[in-house]
Write an enzyme that holds these catalytic residues in place. Structure first.
Site, PDB file in Angstrom:
ATOM      1  N   HIS A 185      42.637  42.325  41.128  1.00  0.00           N
ATOM      2  CA  HIS A 185      41.582  42.370  42.147  1.00  0.00           C
ATOM      3  C   HIS A 185      40.206  42.369  41.491  1.00  0.00           C
ATOM      4  O   HIS A 185      39.644  43.411  41.177  1.00  0.00           O
ATOM      5  CB  HIS A 185      41.749  43.629  43.002  1.00  0.00           C
ATOM      6  CG  HIS A 185      40.989  43.568  44.285  1.00  0.00           C
ATOM      7  ND1 HIS A 185      41.505  43.993  45.480  1.00  0.00           N
ATOM      8  CD2 HIS A 185      39.743  43.108  44.565  1.00  0.00           C
ATOM      9  CE1 HIS A 185      40.606  43.815  46.441  1.00  0.00           C
ATOM     10  NE2 HIS A 185      39.527  43.275  45.902  1.00  0.00           N
ATOM     11  N   HIS A 212      43.229  47.762  47.575  1.00  0.00           N
ATOM     12  CA  HIS A 212      42.359  48.952  47.450  1.00  0.00           C
ATOM     13  C   HIS A 212      42.607  50.063  48.488  1.00  0.00           C
ATOM     14  O   HIS A 212      41.733  50.401  49.275  1.00  0.00           O
ATOM     15  CB  HIS A 212      40.884  48.540  47.435  1.00  0.00           C
ATOM     16  CG  HIS A 212      40.459  47.531  48.461  1.00  0.00           C
ATOM     17  ND1 HIS A 212      40.795  47.610  49.800  1.00  0.00           N
ATOM     18  CD2 HIS A 212      39.698  46.403  48.334  1.00  0.00           C
ATOM     19  CE1 HIS A 212      40.253  46.595  50.448  1.00  0.00           C
ATOM     20  NE2 HIS A 212      39.598  45.844  49.582  1.00  0.00           N
ATOM     21  N   HIS A 244      42.905  42.672  52.631  1.00  0.00           N
ATOM     22  CA  HIS A 244      41.824  43.650  52.804  1.00  0.00           C
ATOM     23  C   HIS A 244      42.010  44.237  54.199  1.00  0.00           C
ATOM     24  O   HIS A 244      41.817  43.546  55.196  1.00  0.00           O
ATOM     25  CB  HIS A 244      40.471  42.937  52.674  1.00  0.00           C
ATOM     26  CG  HIS A 244      39.283  43.791  52.981  1.00  0.00           C
ATOM     27  ND1 HIS A 244      38.404  44.205  52.010  1.00  0.00           N
ATOM     28  CD2 HIS A 244      38.810  44.313  54.148  1.00  0.00           C
ATOM     29  CE1 HIS A 244      37.442  44.941  52.575  1.00  0.00           C
ATOM     30  NE2 HIS A 244      37.671  45.022  53.873  1.00  0.00           N
ATOM     31  N   ARG A 275      32.211  36.369  41.003  1.00  0.00           N
ATOM     32  CA  ARG A 275      30.932  35.907  41.576  1.00  0.00           C
ATOM     33  C   ARG A 275      30.572  34.459  41.245  1.00  0.00           C
ATOM     34  O   ARG A 275      29.416  34.056  41.413  1.00  0.00           O
ATOM     35  CB  ARG A 275      29.774  36.801  41.094  1.00  0.00           C
ATOM     36  CG  ARG A 275      29.953  38.292  41.356  1.00  0.00           C
ATOM     37  CD  ARG A 275      30.040  38.596  42.819  1.00  0.00           C
ATOM     38  NE  ARG A 275      29.981  40.028  43.111  1.00  0.00           N
ATOM     39  CZ  ARG A 275      30.534  40.580  44.168  1.00  0.00           C
ATOM     40  NH1 ARG A 275      31.201  39.834  45.027  1.00  0.00           N
ATOM     41  NH2 ARG A 275      30.425  41.872  44.387  1.00  0.00           N
ATOM     42  N   ASP A 304      39.012  46.126  41.766  1.00  0.00           N
ATOM     43  CA  ASP A 304      38.057  45.628  42.758  1.00  0.00           C
ATOM     44  C   ASP A 304      36.674  45.494  42.103  1.00  0.00           C
ATOM     45  O   ASP A 304      35.649  45.791  42.708  1.00  0.00           O
ATOM     46  CB  ASP A 304      38.003  46.537  43.998  1.00  0.00           C
ATOM     47  CG  ASP A 304      37.299  45.875  45.174  1.00  0.00           C
ATOM     48  OD1 ASP A 304      36.957  44.679  45.077  1.00  0.00           O
ATOM     49  OD2 ASP A 304      37.078  46.557  46.199  1.00  0.00           O
ATOM     50  N   ASN A 358      33.572  49.245  49.373  1.00  0.00           N
ATOM     51  CA  ASN A 358      34.375  49.152  50.594  1.00  0.00           C
ATOM     52  C   ASN A 358      35.816  48.815  50.227  1.00  0.00           C
ATOM     53  O   ASN A 358      36.048  47.778  49.643  1.00  0.00           O
ATOM     54  CB  ASN A 358      33.812  48.067  51.515  1.00  0.00           C
ATOM     55  CG  ASN A 358      34.562  48.006  52.838  1.00  0.00           C
ATOM     56  OD1 ASN A 358      35.244  48.950  53.233  1.00  0.00           O
ATOM     57  ND2 ASN A 358      34.440  46.882  53.532  1.00  0.00           N
ATOM     58  N   HIS A 389      36.206  40.376  41.338  1.00  0.00           N
ATOM     59  CA  HIS A 389      35.192  39.452  41.862  1.00  0.00           C
ATOM     60  C   HIS A 389      34.372  38.947  40.683  1.00  0.00           C
ATOM     61  O   HIS A 389      33.633  39.709  40.063  1.00  0.00           O
ATOM     62  CB  HIS A 389      34.300  40.158  42.880  1.00  0.00           C
ATOM     63  CG  HIS A 389      35.048  40.683  44.066  1.00  0.00           C
ATOM     64  ND1 HIS A 389      35.256  39.935  45.206  1.00  0.00           N
ATOM     65  CD2 HIS A 389      35.666  41.866  44.274  1.00  0.00           C
ATOM     66  CE1 HIS A 389      35.972  40.649  46.079  1.00  0.00           C
ATOM     67  NE2 HIS A 389      36.235  41.825  45.533  1.00  0.00           N
ATOM     68  N   HIS A 438      27.015  43.708  40.956  1.00  0.00           N
ATOM     69  CA  HIS A 438      25.757  43.472  41.676  1.00  0.00           C
ATOM     70  C   HIS A 438      24.601  43.766  40.725  1.00  0.00           C
ATOM     71  O   HIS A 438      24.713  44.645  39.864  1.00  0.00           O
ATOM     72  CB  HIS A 438      25.634  44.376  42.906  1.00  0.00           C
ATOM     73  CG  HIS A 438      26.586  44.042  44.000  1.00  0.00           C
ATOM     74  ND1 HIS A 438      26.527  42.859  44.718  1.00  0.00           N
ATOM     75  CD2 HIS A 438      27.639  44.732  44.508  1.00  0.00           C
ATOM     76  CE1 HIS A 438      27.503  42.845  45.618  1.00  0.00           C
ATOM     77  NE2 HIS A 438      28.204  43.959  45.511  1.00  0.00           N
TER      78      HIS A 438
END
Length: 422
Positions: free
Chosen positions: A59, A230, A177, A63, A303, A276, A61, A307
């Site tokens: 899991h 998650h 999710h 980007r 997860d 989240n 990201h 950012h």
């Protein structure tokens, strides 16, 4: 000919029920018998280090495409290597969304020279809008191995049911999710004592629980597998536990931050602790640990959600998400192994073996002939997480300034040393 001989490591390999001191030999990118090593082999002295199969983070990201100022495929895989992660599943909420064969191919092409094996999860619906189902078979043919609208739930239950049925025929995993958006209604932290204290809109645990129950009901009704992403609430753990007892084909993951932290961190009004699902209560934290120990939760995934500092500047307006690949093993080890809840072998089962099985990828073991993905770590080294020293582009870690036990020292991916901190 590329040869590496790792000498004198404690070798822990759950698949082969191995826990012994010995040597590991890598030849031309795969594990081989140490007796075959030539005098030209590169020697790695692993005295005091433990060798385990490379971690599989199901899991992540990255980007990329679209948000490469936060992270990209190459930088994300550098962070992975520093955390002992040799295989990862890249989520589809990019720009454009991973909803066409072209975007799947873009990621796989760019990942060819990365420091980890990158697997692609394509989105179930076009643009993650829950309205039009993608051509799942075309996405599989392009190289995607799993399906998810992660970042948000598939709101249309009929589309979700069809995707789960198609995925089962295509041999693809569906990672869900679980969130009822009507119940979540824009909450940004766990609904409860802390959200009231901060006068911030809360997200009730019921939003996750109702989503979890829906996916399990579909899996049971159509007799198809589903993987729950998650997990963060005690009730969701109980729902999954009950479903497994009834023979439903459900697997599930939780993340290291749900094992170590609670919503009390939010009192700092620091958006790096906002993700989240959100950090929950101490009762939920204990339920995650119990769920892992009794087999209700099959895997630990990060997860990993990078950012920028600017993105995370405003506590209430910042997007959700925290990074996690470089700290995942040490955080889980600190809570679970040092905490006396499980053995190293059981932890590797959750962080390498089971994710490999759920995704049906060739990883998770040190067996001869398998891809040479291995992590060496020092089980006794203590270190304090300094965001500035992490290897990805973003620094939004909820583990900042926390002392962890066990440190990744060397990562080999496909027979190539991709991280070395000895």
């Amino acid at each position: 000919m590329n040869e590496i001989l790792i000498k004198g490591a404690r070798i822990v390999d759950p698949v082969n029920s191995t826990d012994k001191t010995g040597d590991i030999f890598i030849k031309d990118g795969v594990f081989a018998n140490p007796s075959e090593a030539s005098e030209n082999a590169q020697i790695i002295n692993a005295d005091g280090l433990t060798a385990v199969p490379g971690l599989v983070d199901m899991h992540v990201h990255l980007r990329d495409p679209g948000f490469t100022y936060k992270e990209d495929i190459i930088s994300g895989c550098k962070a992975a290597a520093a955390g002992g992660v040799t295989s990862l599943l890249a989520m589809p909420n990019t720009k454009p969304t991973v909803d066409t064969p072209e975007t799947v191919k873009y990621i796989l092409d760019k990942a060819k020279n990365a420091d980890a094996h990158v697997y692609v999860v394509a989105s179930i619906t076009e643009g993650l809008k829950s309205q039009k189902e993608n051509d799942l078979s075309a996405l599989k043919n392009a190289g995607a191995i799993a399906l998810s609208d992660d970042g948000r739930p598939v709101e249309n239950t009929a589309i979700m049911a069809d995707a789960m049925k198609q995925a089962a025929k295509l041999g693809m995993a569906v990672t869900a999710h679980c969130e009822d958006l009507y119940l979540a209604k824009g909450g940004i932290i766990n609904e409860g004592e802390i959200s009231q204290k901060l006068s911030v809109k809360g997200m009730p645990p019921a939003a996750e629980d109702v989503g979890t129950a829906r996916e399990i009901a579909l899996a049971q009704a159509y007799n198809v597998p589903v993987h729950i992403c998650h997990v963060s609430t005690a009730t969701s753990v109980a729902i999954i536990r009950d479903a497994k007892k009834r023979g439903v084909k459900v697997t599930a993951e939780t993340a290291p931050h749900y094992l170590m932290l609670t919503d009390k961190e939010l009192l700092k009004r620091d958006a790096d602790y906002r993700m989240n699902p959100p950090l929950r209560t101490e009762k939920d934290r204990q339920a995650m640990i119990e769920g892992l120990c009794d087999g209700t939760l099959d895997a630990i995934a990060t997860d990993h959600a990078p950012h920028s500092v600017e993105d995370k500047a405003d506590f209430e307006k910042a997007p959700n998400g925290s990074i996690g690949m470089e700290t995942s093993f040490s955080a889980a080890y600190t809570v679970l192994v040092k905490g006396g809840k499980m053995t190293i072998s059981q932890l590797i089962e959750k962080m390498s073996v089971m994710p490999s099985k759920i995704l049906n990828i060739n990883a998770g073991s040190l067996s001869y002939g398998k891809p040479a993905d291995v992590m060496l770590f020092d089980p006794d080294e203590k270190w304090t997480v300094n965001p500035e020293k992490l290897h990805g582009k973003s620094k939004n870690t909820p583990f900042k300034n926390i002392e962890l036990t066990s440190k990744v020292k060397l990562t080999i991916c496909g027979g190539k040393i991709v991280f070395d901190e000895r």
